[in-house]
Design an enzyme around this catalytic site. Structure first.
Site, PDB file in Angstrom:
ATOM      1  N   CYS A  63      -6.302  13.836 -10.142  1.00  0.00           N
ATOM      2  CA  CYS A  63      -6.247  13.666  -8.684  1.00  0.00           C
ATOM      3  C   CYS A  63      -6.710  12.256  -8.325  1.00  0.00           C
ATOM      4  O   CYS A  63      -7.174  11.497  -9.177  1.00  0.00           O
ATOM      5  CB  CYS A  63      -7.114  14.704  -7.972  1.00  0.00           C
ATOM      6  SG  CYS A  63      -8.880  14.513  -8.309  1.00  0.00           S
ATOM      7  N   CYS A 100      32.975   3.996  -9.145  1.00  0.00           N
ATOM      8  CA  CYS A 100      32.474   4.288  -7.808  1.00  0.00           C
ATOM      9  C   CYS A 100      30.973   4.567  -7.882  1.00  0.00           C
ATOM     10  O   CYS A 100      30.398   4.639  -8.974  1.00  0.00           O
ATOM     11  CB  CYS A 100      33.200   5.480  -7.178  1.00  0.00           C
ATOM     12  SG  CYS A 100      32.903   7.039  -8.050  1.00  0.00           S
ATOM     13  N   ASP A 116      -5.854   9.910  10.762  1.00  0.00           N
ATOM     14  CA  ASP A 116      -7.250   9.558  10.552  1.00  0.00           C
ATOM     15  C   ASP A 116      -7.586   8.473  11.588  1.00  0.00           C
ATOM     16  O   ASP A 116      -6.685   7.880  12.180  1.00  0.00           O
ATOM     17  CB  ASP A 116      -7.439   9.032   9.124  1.00  0.00           C
ATOM     18  CG  ASP A 116      -8.877   8.636   8.851  1.00  0.00           C
ATOM     19  OD1 ASP A 116      -9.769   9.443   9.150  1.00  0.00           O
ATOM     20  OD2 ASP A 116      -9.095   7.509   8.376  1.00  0.00           O
ATOM     21  N   ASP A 132      -9.087   9.696   2.261  1.00  0.00           N
ATOM     22  CA  ASP A 132      -7.925  10.409   2.769  1.00  0.00           C
ATOM     23  C   ASP A 132      -7.005  10.912   1.667  1.00  0.00           C
ATOM     24  O   ASP A 132      -6.070  11.660   1.959  1.00  0.00           O
ATOM     25  CB  ASP A 132      -7.098   9.486   3.692  1.00  0.00           C
ATOM     26  CG  ASP A 132      -7.897   9.003   4.877  1.00  0.00           C
ATOM     27  OD1 ASP A 132      -8.740   9.769   5.349  1.00  0.00           O
ATOM     28  OD2 ASP A 132      -7.675   7.860   5.320  1.00  0.00           O
ATOM     29  N   ASP A 189      -5.664   5.701   5.643  1.00  0.00           N
ATOM     30  CA  ASP A 189      -5.708   4.430   4.931  1.00  0.00           C
ATOM     31  C   ASP A 189      -6.828   4.335   3.916  1.00  0.00           C
ATOM     32  O   ASP A 189      -6.883   3.371   3.158  1.00  0.00           O
ATOM     33  CB  ASP A 189      -5.858   3.267   5.923  1.00  0.00           C
ATOM     34  CG  ASP A 189      -7.305   3.037   6.311  1.00  0.00           C
ATOM     35  OD1 ASP A 189      -8.039   4.033   6.477  1.00  0.00           O
ATOM     36  OD2 ASP A 189      -7.709   1.866   6.435  1.00  0.00           O
ATOM     37  N   CYS A 219      29.804   7.383 -10.074  1.00  0.00           N
ATOM     38  CA  CYS A 219      29.633   7.032 -11.491  1.00  0.00           C
ATOM     39  C   CYS A 219      28.257   6.408 -11.720  1.00  0.00           C
ATOM     40  O   CYS A 219      27.599   6.687 -12.725  1.00  0.00           O
ATOM     41  CB  CYS A 219      30.726   6.053 -11.920  1.00  0.00           C
ATOM     42  SG  CYS A 219      32.406   6.686 -11.786  1.00  0.00           S
ATOM     43  N   CYS A 278     -10.249  11.322  -9.261  1.00  0.00           N
ATOM     44  CA  CYS A 278     -10.435  10.909 -10.656  1.00  0.00           C
ATOM     45  C   CYS A 278     -10.179   9.412 -10.806  1.00  0.00           C
ATOM     46  O   CYS A 278     -10.923   8.711 -11.492  1.00  0.00           O
ATOM     47  CB  CYS A 278      -9.489  11.691 -11.573  1.00  0.00           C
ATOM     48  SG  CYS A 278      -9.747  13.467 -11.592  1.00  0.00           S
TER      49      CYS A 278
END
Length: 856
Positions: A27, A100, A533, A755, A751, A103, A30
């Site tokens: 996470c 195209c 926030d 958060d 930010d 592809c 960590c």
């Protein structure tokens, strides 16, 4: 502006930079622990940790001893695994057989399926694929070639020094020239001069149409053959079968002397018109990727290196000697080299200003038109433009580690990504060609064996459509089958979603908005609720201490000196604001920062704390003595931070942050779009209410004194439609009812590192400018603008993109559902079918290109 700084897998090692592979991170928290462990080591200037890539980039101070074992040990002591990252590589391939954008998608998916590939970008115009490998995986070119071959295309290693893209464009032009000359000649002969039944003209038509089949049609036949070898089929299969059917029947009729109308002109027109459609498609698609090409062209190829200043530290007297300047390739620059910038120069690499003052135009990266002032210690980013002063910068990042490279990678990733809505088109495309071939055979047999029955049905329906002249005789079955094969267009279905995503990603990039992938774009289009926030999001994130209250009954030490010493090592904006009120330093022991609460340390014999009033109250500090100061500061929108020794309140600090100028306008735009807007902050309720009132957020949607871990829990409960555990929130939720909230789609805008859990929990995470690296890793959308007015822009663009995708899918299905039956009943000729197929692709791409001009 702060740009994304997570380290790419192909970043280069340097004498002052070390890359590590880090295991065990699950996470954003960590990643923060790993960064903190590394940054505490002697000689380390900075540490950037990427949760997504499981990597850490460690930058060392000039002259410091590079101690990799110490870094690995520090990471292990923090509870994670680490080892030094090996060098990685990039592979360039030339890919043939692509006709195209569908592809391109197939080739990209084939490459990304190879083990060890980090990302891939494929260019139809250049016929080229660029493959970036994970640092832990060796470059396996053989596996790439095999994967591309298995997808039905041909590839070989590219010679980077040769312009294969120009060669490919030249080949397209020759195909069009040859096809157009032949087709126009045959049309004039048949339609103007009436030579269709003349034997000599039929033989001339056979020869000229044969040239078109062999020369201009070669790539269609090659593509169809490659697909056949792997047991697959695509649009090349239909074009090759349709053209061959018309040409083959005509050649047989001519050689056998059967007589009647021959279809050499139609066979040549099919190849020519479809080639023209693909040529136009490539040119139009090129506009959709214009923002990416603009980014790729931002960084200059050469730099003005200052010889003898490579290890110039910030703050050193730069007037000691006259340096010499030398133009060198940017690729030769290394970390800590010194580079001179003159007015008008583009910044070649990321760096830090060590001499001079100037303004920098960063609009090409952020979309913000106002130049940014730069002086000693300011950060510069590759691709930006020095406006009016001479600067000397010290290189901090080169190549794939620059902010520009990260932005380019983000745009490429978004362009080549897939959205869930694309699965419908993929499922239909996978069976489309065999079904169309089956319909063509059945219709051909019907018109060839029972022409009376087919003609009767055609005549009965003509009064509802138009009167046509279907082919008659032995040619009927062949020409009807060819028309069906040509009019069917799986490309339109395949392009419906990718074309819109590409255009949207480029439109967003031009506005300073980076979208992680197609899934993020799709999620953004379904958002119903936006949570903001406060600090650094609604406010500027540059707080300052407005007022200080000191407890005159306590004489432990000067509260200002103690507070500044306590927070000096904290990265939080409020802490940094308090640290600036005094340069005095008091020796403290056992310092630690408690996330979402504050900092504490030992000042024998007491434990001193500085942080939120809620936290101090929980530790038993009596706050009554400062209630009047708290009330007055909170009403003015200030954040009140307390300083305490054990249970005694020593002082209070009113830290005020200004609301961003366009915050109220952004909130109003979101509300006009029908979205609910919430404010969640760890600040006290009075301050939160004051800020919310300034920007127009309803009082019942304001949540104060929410811990970082509670923010994620709040998002989760709001998504589930249940109460949030905070009384103001519960009343707002219950007002809309349980069933309404069951479909709530939540975007969280933040930010800071606090958060990251909420950004991850939300359906859509949006990180604003100056966001921490970890927050950016958790975000689906990154706003490079400092203003949150980009939030309604991003969400509005996402909804417009979803509408465009649905329109494209509708058109693709409608076109094929209408075109195939009309061709089966003889209402449209092969020539018209060829033109219609090319136009169908252009309609899908043109509709997607409207997103480039989208405005909120």
């Amino acid at each position: 502006m702060q740009t994304p700084q997570t380290i790419k897998a192909d970043a280069r090692q340097s004498a002052n930079t070390t890359e590590l592979l880090v295991g065990g991170m699950t996470c954003a928290n960590c990643a923060r622990h790993v960064a903190d462990a590394i940054q505490g080591l002697p000689g380390v200037r900075s540490a950037m940790v990427s949760l997504e890539n499981k990597k850490a980039a460690v930058r060392w101070n000039p002259g410091a001893v590079v101690n990799v074992p110490a870094v690995i040990a520090a990471v292990k002591n923090a509870g994670f695994e680490a080892k030094e990252a090996p060098a990685s590589s990039t592979t360039e391939l030339l890919v043939s057989g692509m006709t195209c954008q569908n592809c391109v998608r197939h080739v990209t998916e084939a490459i990304q399926g190879v083990r060890g590939v980090l990302r891939a970008s494929v260019s139809l115009e250049a016929g080229r694929a660029t493959v970036h490998w994970n640092a832990t995986a060796p470059a396996n070119t053989v596996a790439l070639l095999s994967a591309i071959a298995a997808a039905g295309y041909e590839a070989k290693p590219a010679d980077a020094a040769h312009d294969h893209g120009e060669h490919r464009r030249s080949r397209w032009q020759w195909n069009l020239i040859v096809g157009a000359v032949v087709t126009v000649t045959l049309m004039i002969g048949e339609w103007v001069l009436g030579l269709a039944m003349k034997p000599w003209f039929q033989w001339l038509s056979f020869a000229l149409a044969g040239v078109v089949q062999l020369f201009a049609g070669a790539q269609f036949y090659r593509g169809a053959w490659n697909q056949l070898k792997v047991g697959s089929s695509n649009m090349d299969t239909l074009v090759a079968l349709g053209s061959t059917t018309a040409f083959g029947y005509s050649a047989w009729a001519l050689l056998a002397g059967i007589g009647g109308h021959l279809y050499f002109m139609e066979a040549a027109a099919i190849i020519t018109l479809i080639s023209t459609g693909h040529w136009l498609e490539a040119r139009v698609s090129d506009k959709a990727s214009g923002a990416l090409k603009s980014l790729l062209n931002l960084a200059p190829q050469t730099a003005r290196k200052i010889i003898g200043r490579a290890d110039l530290p910030v703050g050193q007297d730069t007037q000691q000697r006259v340096p010499t300047e030398q133009d060198i390739p940017v690729s030769d620059l290394k970390i800590d080299d010194a580079v001179a910038l003159r007015p008008g120069d583009r910044v070649p690499v990321d760096g830090m200003v060590v001499e001079g003052d100037s303004t920098i135009d960063e609009s090409m990266l952020t979309g913000e038109s106002a130049p940014v002032e730069k002086r000693r210690g300011s950060a510069l980013f590759a691709g930006t433009v020095n406006s009016n002063g001479r600067l000397v910068i010290r290189v901090t990042a080169t190549g794939e580690t620059t902010a520009l490279a990260h932005i380019i990678a983000a745009v490429q990733r978004a362009q080549t990504s897939r959205a869930d809505i694309q699965r419908l088109g993929d499922r239909v495309s996978s069976v489309f060609v065999p079904v169309v071939v089956g319909i063509a055979i059945a219709a051909g047999l019907w018109w060839g064996l029972t022409p009376e029955s087919a003609g009767k049905i055609h005549d009965s329906l003509a009064r509802f459509f138009w009167h046509a002249h279907p082919p008659i005789g032995a040619a009927a079955g062949f020409i009807i089958a060819a028309a069906i094969l040509i009019v069917a267009c799986p490309c339109a279905m395949g392009l419906a979603t990718p074309a819109a995503i590409m255009a949207s990603a480029n439109a967003a990039a031009r506005r300073g908005i980076l979208i992680r992938d197609g899934v993020a774009l799709e999620k953004a289009g379904k958002i119903t609720t936006v949570i903001f926030d406060k600090t650094g999001t609604i406010t500027e994130g540059k707080p300052g201490v407005a007022q200080v209250w000191e407890n005159t009954q306590s004489a432990i030490c000067n509260p200002r000196f103690l507070a500044a010493s306590l927070v000096r090592d904290s990265k939080h904006p409020v802490s940094q604001a308090i640290a600036r009120i005094s340069d005095e330093k008091i020796e403290l022991a056992d310092w630690r920062e408690i996330r979402g609460s504050g900092v504490e340390a030992k000042l024998p014999p007491a434990i001193v704390r500085l942080g939120s009033l809620r936290w101090l109250k929980e530790t038993g500090v009596a706050l009554a003595v400062g209630e009047k100061f708290v009330a007055e500061g909170s009403k003015q929108g200030a954040t009140i931070v307390g300083l305490a020794a054990d249970k005694t309140l020593l002082g209070l600090f009113a830290v005020r942050d200004t609301v961003k100028p366009n915050a109220a306008r952004a909130i109003e735009q979101l509300q006009r779009q029908g979205l609910q807007v919430f404010l969640v902050t760890g600040d006290n309720s009075q301050t939160a209410a004051s800020i919310a009132k300034q920007v127009g957020i309803a009082a019942e949607n304001v949540f104060a004194e929410v811990r970082p871990e509670q923010k994620a829990e709040f998002v989760k409960k709001l998504q589930a439609g249940s109460g949030t555990g905070v009384s103001p929130v519960r009343s707002a939720v219950e007002t809309h009812g349980q069933d309404a909230r069951a479909t709530t789609r939540v975007a969280f805008v933040g930010d800071g590192i606090n958060d990251a859990p909420a950004l991850t929990q939300a359906d859509l995470g949006i990180a604003v400018s100056r966001a921490s690296d970890v927050a950016r890793e958790a975000a689906d959308i990154i706003l490079l603008k400092s203003e949150i007015e980009a939030v309604p822009e991003a969400l509005g663009l996402a909804r417009a993109t979803m509408r465009t995708i649905k329109q494209n899918l509708f058109w693709a299905f409608f076109y094929n559902a209408l075109g195939v039956p009309l061709a089966s009943l003889g209402f449209i000729s092969p020539i018209f079918c060829a033109a219609a197929m090319g136009v169908s692709d252009l309609i899908v791409i043109g509709n997607a290109l409207r997103l480039l001009r989208w405005k909120i």
